[in-house]
Scaffold this active site. Sequence first.
Site, mmCIF file in Angstrom:
data_model
loop_
_atom_site.group_PDB
_atom_site.id
_atom_site.type_symbol
_atom_site.label_atom_id
_atom_site.label_comp_id
_atom_site.label_asym_id
_atom_site.label_seq_id
_atom_site.Cartn_x
_atom_site.Cartn_y
_atom_site.Cartn_z
ATOM 1 C CB SER A 86 -0.886 -0.034 1.242
ATOM 2 O OG SER A 86 -2.082 0.650 1.036
ATOM 3 N NE ARG A 102 -2.526 4.467 0.862
ATOM 4 C CZ ARG A 102 -2.263 4.205 2.148
ATOM 5 N NH1 ARG A 102 -2.254 5.174 3.018
ATOM 6 N NH2 ARG A 102 -1.985 2.975 2.544
ATOM 7 C CB CYS A 145 -3.628 9.869 28.419
ATOM 8 S SG CYS A 145 -4.672 11.027 29.236
HETATM 9 N N1 LLP Z 1 -6.822 -4.962 -1.926
HETATM 10 C C1 LLP Z 1 -6.327 -5.677 -0.913
HETATM 11 C C2 LLP Z 1 -6.357 -7.124 -0.995
HETATM 12 C C3 LLP Z 1 -5.774 -5.049 0.197
HETATM 13 O O1 LLP Z 1 -5.272 -5.781 1.179
HETATM 14 C C4 LLP Z 1 -5.756 -3.634 0.249
HETATM 15 C C5 LLP Z 1 -5.193 -2.941 1.401
HETATM 16 C C6 LLP Z 1 -6.301 -2.921 -0.824
HETATM 17 C C7 LLP Z 1 -6.820 -3.611 -1.909
HETATM 18 C C8 LLP Z 1 -6.349 -1.418 -0.868
HETATM 19 O O2 LLP Z 1 -5.104 -0.817 -0.773
HETATM 20 P P1 LLP Z 1 -4.970 0.753 -1.041
HETATM 21 O O3 LLP Z 1 -5.291 1.020 -2.465
HETATM 22 O O4 LLP Z 1 -5.947 1.443 -0.149
HETATM 23 O O5 LLP Z 1 -3.580 1.070 -0.665
HETATM 24 N N2 LLP Z 1 -4.042 0.789 7.079
HETATM 25 C C9 LLP Z 1 -2.939 0.995 6.163
HETATM 26 C C10 LLP Z 1 -3.219 0.391 4.810
HETATM 27 C C11 LLP Z 1 -3.506 -1.074 4.880
HETATM 28 C C12 LLP Z 1 -3.855 -1.609 3.525
HETATM 29 C C13 LLP Z 1 -4.286 -3.007 3.619
HETATM 30 N N3 LLP Z 1 -4.743 -3.553 2.405
HETATM 31 C C14 LLP Z 1 -2.662 2.479 6.047
HETATM 32 O O6 LLP Z 1 -3.305 3.268 6.721
HETATM 33 O O7 LLP Z 1 -1.759 2.886 5.318
#
Ligand code: LLP
Length: 447
Positions: A220, A303, A375
């Site tokens: 990501s 994202r 906190c």
């Molecule tokens: N497809 C699958 C199988 C995934 O595991 C993910 C993200 C996506 C699509 C979408 O990825 P994106 O286009 O949003 O990067 N919480 C972390 C990101 C975790 C992403 C997990 N999987 C952050 O805040 O950066």
Amino acid sequence: MNLDPLVWPAGTRVGPDGAVSVAGVDLRDLAAEHGTPAYVLDEADFRERARGWVVAFRDAFAGLGTDVDVYYAGKAFLSVAVARWAHEEGLRIDTATGGELAVALRAGVPGADIGLHGNNKSDVEIGRALDAGVGRIVIDSLQEVDRIADAVDLAVHGRAPVMVRVTTGVHAGGHEYISTAHEDQKFGLSVAGGQALETLRAVLARPELELLGIHSHIGSQILDPAGFEVAARTLLELRAQLAEVSGHLVGELDLGGGYGIAYLPGEVPLDPERVATELAATVGAVCAELATSVPRISIEPGRAVVGPTTLTLYTVGTVKPVTVPDGSVRTYVSVDGGMSDNLRPALYGARYSAAVVSGGRDGAPVTARVVGKHCESGDVVVHDVDLPGDLRAGDLLAVPATGAYGRSMASNYNHVPRPPVVAVRDGACRVLVRRETEDDLLGLDLG
Ligand code: LLP
């Protein structure tokens, strides 16, 4: 005041007094009506970006005579309205849990346009996905082949469409926690180790399952398209190998999500046209090399669709000069939220920017750190940002690019109710997700 258009929602405008509006809504009015903190989401920007990914990929792959499905990765942020918008713009919805599946279904998205992921799906989640007739379930382990096949009632569900998620060994993205296709982590099945091929063959052996294709998500916040190209090659080779040993050439490859955005002024996001064109060239070349047909392609951006569309609006509280070890002074600016509405700085060391959006401040800039109200000293919202030296309690501060993994990873740490998501469009506000209240939280506490 100069707000980088690559970082702020597309509808952001700075007025002559320095007050900022988004999609025609003055953020001062929004704060007065809905309170702070609040996530402010620019609907037109969301729709535009969503459609942009569909158009870029469809156009790029049309030259190869194949089509593309774009799944919006709901884990980045999902609400009923957002699922509906994405679907209206021609995207399908990728869900990672039964909860996300429920939101997509509540939005009226047909099951056939929903995908279900998960490295540890429960029997209930599998059952709900089958009953909803989802377009695909992405298998993440060998065990799951039998678990899903055994749950299928052919007379009721027909064959269950599945993909197999594989790990290609490509390690891409901003932080180890958000890179998901390298070896030695919980997702997918290793191509190099042979488990990917074994699982694909196990799927073919179960008549209750229809093997649609092979899936890979390499990480990501990726800013260099090269990783996607390496992964695409590995998937195409695996597809050809499977065809050789089984006679079955799968029809589809899913290249996952992970497309990076700009968080800080001056950063350059991954451009949909560029990544689509380069990927299409790779897929075309590798298919020619392997003498296989070009598969249907799908991608799962989260994202890159929602991240830049949203800012978090805070009210400034305590402003405190702190002398740091090198003798200089840093101004700590506390806001009325923090790690409960944006965990990313604390969890990944993610960097953001901020600006005063209520206007009327033109003091010489000071080096500031924006912190939350929790906190915990790691409760930092923005590590380093220049803010006007005459900033005061009561001013409104906005942090842009918080649409992805902001509200979706929000918590109630310190019993702080989670902020609302307010959509803005054509000068009007619409609350998509209301603010939590202390009563909501106390309602869970049975005493
Ligand atoms: N497809 C699958 C199988 C995934 O595991 C993910 C993200 C996506 C699509 C979408 O990825 P994106 O286009 O949003 O990067 N919480 C972390 C990101 C975790 C992403 C997990 N999987 C952050 O805040 O950066």
